[in-house]
Design a protein around this motif. Structure first.
Motif, short mmCIF file in Angstrom:
data_model
loop_
_atom_site.label_atom_id
_atom_site.label_comp_id
_atom_site.label_asym_id
_atom_site.label_seq_id
_atom_site.Cartn_x
_atom_site.Cartn_y
_atom_site.Cartn_z
N ARG A 138 -3.96 4.87 2.94
CA ARG A 138 -3.09 3.95 3.69
C ARG A 138 -2.94 2.66 2.89
O ARG A 138 -3.93 2.01 2.55
CB ARG A 138 -3.67 3.65 5.08
CG ARG A 138 -2.86 2.62 5.86
CD ARG A 138 -3.37 2.44 7.28
NE ARG A 138 -4.80 2.28 7.36
CZ ARG A 138 -5.46 1.14 7.11
NH1 ARG A 138 -4.78 0.05 6.71
NH2 ARG A 138 -6.77 1.08 7.23
N LEU A 139 -1.68 2.30 2.62
CA LEU A 139 -1.37 1.11 1.84
C LEU A 139 -0.50 0.17 2.65
O LEU A 139 0.34 0.61 3.43
CB LEU A 139 -0.61 1.49 0.56
CG LEU A 139 -1.16 2.66 -0.28
CD1 LEU A 139 -0.19 2.95 -1.42
CD2 LEU A 139 -2.54 2.34 -0.80
N MET A 140 -0.72 -1.12 2.46
CA MET A 140 0.21 -2.12 3.01
C MET A 140 0.95 -2.71 1.81
O MET A 140 0.34 -3.33 0.94
CB MET A 140 -0.55 -3.21 3.76
CG MET A 140 0.38 -4.24 4.42
SD MET A 140 1.49 -3.53 5.66
CE MET A 140 0.34 -3.11 6.96
N VAL A 141 2.26 -2.49 1.76
CA VAL A 141 3.03 -2.85 0.57
C VAL A 141 4.23 -3.71 0.93
O VAL A 141 4.70 -3.71 2.08
CB VAL A 141 3.51 -1.59 -0.19
CG1 VAL A 141 2.33 -0.70 -0.58
CG2 VAL A 141 4.51 -0.80 0.65
N LEU A 142 4.74 -4.42 -0.06
CA LEU A 142 5.99 -5.16 0.11
C LEU A 142 7.14 -4.18 0.28
O LEU A 142 7.21 -3.15 -0.39
CB LEU A 142 6.25 -6.06 -1.09
CG LEU A 142 5.33 -7.27 -1.25
CD1 LEU A 142 5.64 -7.99 -2.57
CD2 LEU A 142 5.48 -8.23 -0.08
N ASP A 143 8.05 -4.53 1.17
CA ASP A 143 9.20 -3.67 1.45
C ASP A 143 10.32 -3.99 0.46
O ASP A 143 11.20 -4.81 0.72
CB ASP A 143 9.67 -3.91 2.89
CG ASP A 143 10.78 -2.96 3.29
OD1 ASP A 143 11.06 -2.02 2.52
OD2 ASP A 143 11.37 -3.17 4.37
N ARG A 144 10.23 -3.36 -0.71
CA ARG A 144 11.23 -3.60 -1.74
C ARG A 144 11.39 -2.34 -2.59
O ARG A 144 10.47 -1.52 -2.67
CB ARG A 144 10.86 -4.80 -2.61
CG ARG A 144 9.69 -4.58 -3.52
CD ARG A 144 9.28 -5.86 -4.22
NE ARG A 144 8.26 -5.61 -5.25
CZ ARG A 144 7.53 -6.55 -5.82
NH1 ARG A 144 7.68 -7.83 -5.46
NH2 ARG A 144 6.64 -6.23 -6.76
N PRO A 145 12.51 -2.17 -3.26
CA PRO A 145 12.75 -0.97 -4.06
C PRO A 145 11.72 -0.82 -5.18
O PRO A 145 11.27 -1.80 -5.77
CB PRO A 145 14.15 -1.20 -4.63
CG PRO A 145 14.79 -2.17 -3.70
CD PRO A 145 13.69 -3.07 -3.23
N GLY A 146 11.35 0.42 -5.47
CA GLY A 146 10.51 0.73 -6.60
C GLY A 146 9.02 0.75 -6.33
O GLY A 146 8.24 1.19 -7.19
N VAL A 147 8.61 0.27 -5.16
CA VAL A 147 7.17 0.20 -4.88
C VAL A 147 6.54 1.59 -4.82
O VAL A 147 5.50 1.85 -5.42
CB VAL A 147 6.91 -0.58 -3.58
CG1 VAL A 147 5.43 -0.49 -3.20
CG2 VAL A 147 7.33 -2.02 -3.73
N ILE A 148 7.19 2.48 -4.07
CA ILE A 148 6.64 3.83 -3.94
C ILE A 148 6.62 4.54 -5.29
O ILE A 148 5.67 5.25 -5.62
CB ILE A 148 7.45 4.64 -2.91
CG1 ILE A 148 7.41 3.96 -1.54
CG2 ILE A 148 6.90 6.07 -2.82
CD1 ILE A 148 6.01 3.73 -1.00
N ALA A 149 7.61 4.30 -6.09
CA ALA A 149 7.63 4.89 -7.43
C ALA A 149 6.45 4.40 -8.26
O ALA A 149 5.84 5.16 -9.02
CB ALA A 149 8.95 4.58 -8.14
N GLU B 69 -3.01 -5.34 0.46
CA GLU B 69 -4.38 -5.20 0.95
C GLU B 69 -5.10 -4.13 0.14
O GLU B 69 -4.47 -3.31 -0.52
CB GLU B 69 -4.39 -4.77 2.44
CG GLU B 69 -3.73 -5.75 3.38
CD GLU B 69 -3.70 -5.22 4.81
OE1 GLU B 69 -4.17 -4.06 5.02
OE2 GLU B 69 -3.20 -5.92 5.69
N ARG B 70 -6.42 -4.16 0.22
CA ARG B 70 -7.19 -3.10 -0.43
C ARG B 70 -6.81 -1.76 0.19
O ARG B 70 -6.83 -1.59 1.41
CB ARG B 70 -8.69 -3.34 -0.24
CG ARG B 70 -9.58 -2.31 -0.88
CD ARG B 70 -11.04 -2.76 -0.83
NE ARG B 70 -11.51 -2.88 0.54
CZ ARG B 70 -12.07 -1.89 1.23
NH1 ARG B 70 -12.21 -0.69 0.68
NH2 ARG B 70 -12.50 -2.10 2.45
N PRO B 71 -6.44 -0.77 -0.63
CA PRO B 71 -6.05 0.54 -0.08
C PRO B 71 -7.19 1.16 0.72
O PRO B 71 -8.37 1.06 0.35
CB PRO B 71 -5.74 1.37 -1.32
CG PRO B 71 -5.40 0.37 -2.39
CD PRO B 71 -6.27 -0.82 -2.09
N ALA B 72 -6.84 1.79 1.84
CA ALA B 72 -7.82 2.52 2.66
C ALA B 72 -7.79 3.98 2.27
O ALA B 72 -6.72 4.56 2.06
CB ALA B 72 -7.48 2.37 4.14
#
Length: 430
Positions: free
Chosen positions: A353-364, A420-423
Motif C-alpha cells: 500500500r502506497l500513498m502517492v502524489l496524483d500525477r502522471p508517471g508515478v505508477i510507471a 509515506e513509508r510503503p506498507a
C-alpha cells in the motif's frame, strides 16, 4: 481407589484459581479418568489476603514457591507463576532436580530454556508437561507430539494470540482503527495494560518456537523466530484485504524442507476460503501438515481460566495414569539442529500500500522499480483522483524473494512522489 496424586500449585492468578476450581468441581470424573483422585495439598502466591473466590483452608502455604520442590508430600508441582526466568524457572528446575513431575503453562520459559529443562527432566527421570503453554484448551502439544508422531511434518501454522485476533476481528467487523480497538480490549480485560508482548508478536513467537521444536524434532530456538506485530495494520488495509478476497491474521508459521527450517510470526493476508481465515475473536487455531495425514485443523479457546485449566488438568491426568512422553517427543540427544533459513530467503506474494502524489508517471516509476527487482504484479487498485493531490495505491505481487521485495521498497520509498513509508503485508495462500 488407589493413592491420590498430590499436587502443589504455584501461582493463584486467573489460571491457578481456574485449576483449583476445575479440580474441585469435576473431582469425580477426573478421578475416574485419572484412575485415582487428584488432590491439591499446597499452594503458593504473592498475596495471602487476596480473595480468589475459593477456599484455601487446609492447604499448606509457601511464601517461597521453590520450597515446594523439597516437600515430600507433593508428587507434582504445577507452575503457573509465569516469566521466562526468576521464581518460575527456579521452581521448575528445583522440582525436576528432585525427580518431581512438573506441569507448566509457561511458554516464555519453555521457548528460552526448553532444551535445558528437558535435559534436567531426563537426568532425574521426571516428567515435564506443558499442554497449557500453547493455544490454551486446544490439545496442540499432544496432537503434534503424539497424535501425529508417525508423520513427517512439513508445516505448522497458527493463530496463537487471542488478543491480536480479537483486535483484527473488531477492526474488520466494526471498521475501526487499531489504537481505538486496543484501548477497548484493554478496558474489557482482553489486553494487558502493557500489551507489548501480545501486539508485537512476542507471545505468539514463544509459542511458535515450541511448536517448531515439536514438529521438526529440533532443539527449541526462540532466537531463530522472525517476529513482527500488528501495530502498523490499518482499517484501510483490512478493508482492501476483504476486497481482494483475503483476511488479515497474525500468524505463526514454521516450515521445513531439504534446505532447512524457518519459523516466523507476522501479519498475513490469507484467502477467505482458508480454514484459518474464519477463526475470529479471541479464538486460536493450529494447522499441521503431515505427509500421511494431510492437513489437520485444531480450533478453540486459546486463553482464559477455563481453557488453560483444562489443559493443565489433562496433563495431571496423564501423570496420574503413568503416561510419560519425552518433553520434545524424543530424547534430547536425538534432537537434530537444522539449518535456519534467514527471512531474506522467504519466497511469497505481497500486498503493498502506497500513498502517492496524483500525477502522471508515478505508477510507471513504481512498477519500474519492481521490474528492476524481478517482481511481477498480480493486481493494482487505485481509487479516483484526489483534491489534495495524494491517493492510495494498492498492489499485489506474484511470488518473489523477500530480499528483492525489501530492496524494492527501499527504492520506492525514496521516490519523491511517494509520501509515506510503503506498507507491506505478506500473502499466505497455503
Amino acid at each position: 481407589m488407589s493413592t491420590p496424586l498430590k499436587i502443589g500449585v504455584a501461582g493463584l492468578g486467573t489460571v491457578g484459581a481456574g485449576v483449583l476450581a476445575l479440580l474441585e468441581r469435576n473431582a469425580g470424573i477426573i478421578a475416574t479418568r485419572a484412575g485415582r483422585p487428584i488432590t491439591v495439598c499446597a499452594v503458593s502466591a504473592r498475596d495471602r489476603s487476596r480473595d480468589r473466590g475459593l477456599s484455601l483452608e487446609g492447604l499448606r502455604w509457601y511464601d517461597d514457591a521453590s520450597q515446594m520442590a523439597t516437600d515430600d508430600q507433593i508428587d507434582v508441582v504445577v507452575e503457573l507463576i509465569g516469566g521466562s526466568a526468576g521464581p518460575a524457572k527456579e521452581l521448575v528446575t528445583a522440582a525436576l532436580g528432585q525427580g518431581k513431575a512438573v506441569v507448566t503453562a509457561n511458554k516464555a520459559m519453555l521457548a528460552l530454556h526448553g532444551t535445558e529443562l528437558a535435559r534436567c527432566a531426563e537426568r532425574n527421570a521426571a516428567t515435564l508437561a506443558y499442554e497449557a503453554a500453547v493455544a490454551g484448551g486446544i490439545p496442540a502439544i499432544k496432537a503434534l507430539r503424539e497424535g501425529l508422531a508417525g508423520n513427517q511434518l512439513s508445516r505448522v501454522t497458527g493463530i496463537l494470540n487471542g488478543t491480536c485476533n480479537y483486535i483484527l476481528t473488531c477492526m474488520r467487523e466494526q471498521k475501526r482503527e487499531f489504537a481505538d480497538v486496543l484501548a477497548e480490549a484493554q478496558a474489557l480485560g482482553y489486553a494487558e495494560a502493557d500489551p507489548t508482548f501480545d501486539i508485537d508478536g512476542v507471545d505468539a513467537a514463544h509459542k511458535m518456537a515450541i511448536l517448531a521444536a515439536l514438529a521438526f524434532g529440533q532443539p527449541v530456538a526462540f532466537d531463530a523466530v522472525h517476529v513482527e506485530g500488528i501495530r502498523d495494520i490499518t482499517a484501510t488495509d483490512i478493508l482492501l484485504a476483504e476486497e481482494l478476497g483475503y483476511r488479515i491474521k497474525l500468524l505463526g508459521i514454521a516450515e521445513q524442507d531439504d534446505a532447512g527450517v524457518t519459523a516466523r510470526v507476522h501479519p498475513c493476508m490469507v484467502p477467505v476460503s482458508h480454514p484459518i481465515a474464519v477463526v475470529e475473536g479471541v479464538d486460536n487455531a493450529v494447522v499441521a501438515e503431515g505427509d500421511f495425514v494431510g492437513r489437520v485443523v485444531l480450533e478453540g479457546r486459546g486463553a482464559g481460566a477455563g481453557p488453560t485449566a483444562s489443559a493443565v488438568v489433562a496433563d495431571l491426568i496423564d501423570i496420574a495414569r503413568g503416561r510419560h512422553t519425552p518433553v520434545w517427543g524424543t530424547a534430547v540427544s536425538e534432537l537434530t539442529p537444522r539449518q535456519v533459513l534467514p527471512m531474506d530467503r522467504h519466497r511469497g506474494a505481497y500486498y503493498l500500500r502506497l500513498m502517492v502524489l496524483d500525477r502522471p508517471g508515478v505508477i510507471a516509476d513504481v512498477t519500474g522499480v519492481l521490474r528492476d527487482h524481478d517482481i511481477s504484479l498480480e493486481s493494482m487498485i487505485q481509487r479516483g483522483r484526489s483534491a489534495v493531490g495524494a491517493v492510495p495505491v494498492v498492489l499485489t505481487t506474484h511470488e518473489c524473494r523477500e530480499d528483492a521485495m525489501r530492496d524494492a521498497l527501499t527504492r520506492i520509498g525514496g521516490l519523491d512522489a511517494v509520501l509515506e513509508r510503503p506498507a507491506m503485508i505478506r500473502i499466505e495462500s497455503r
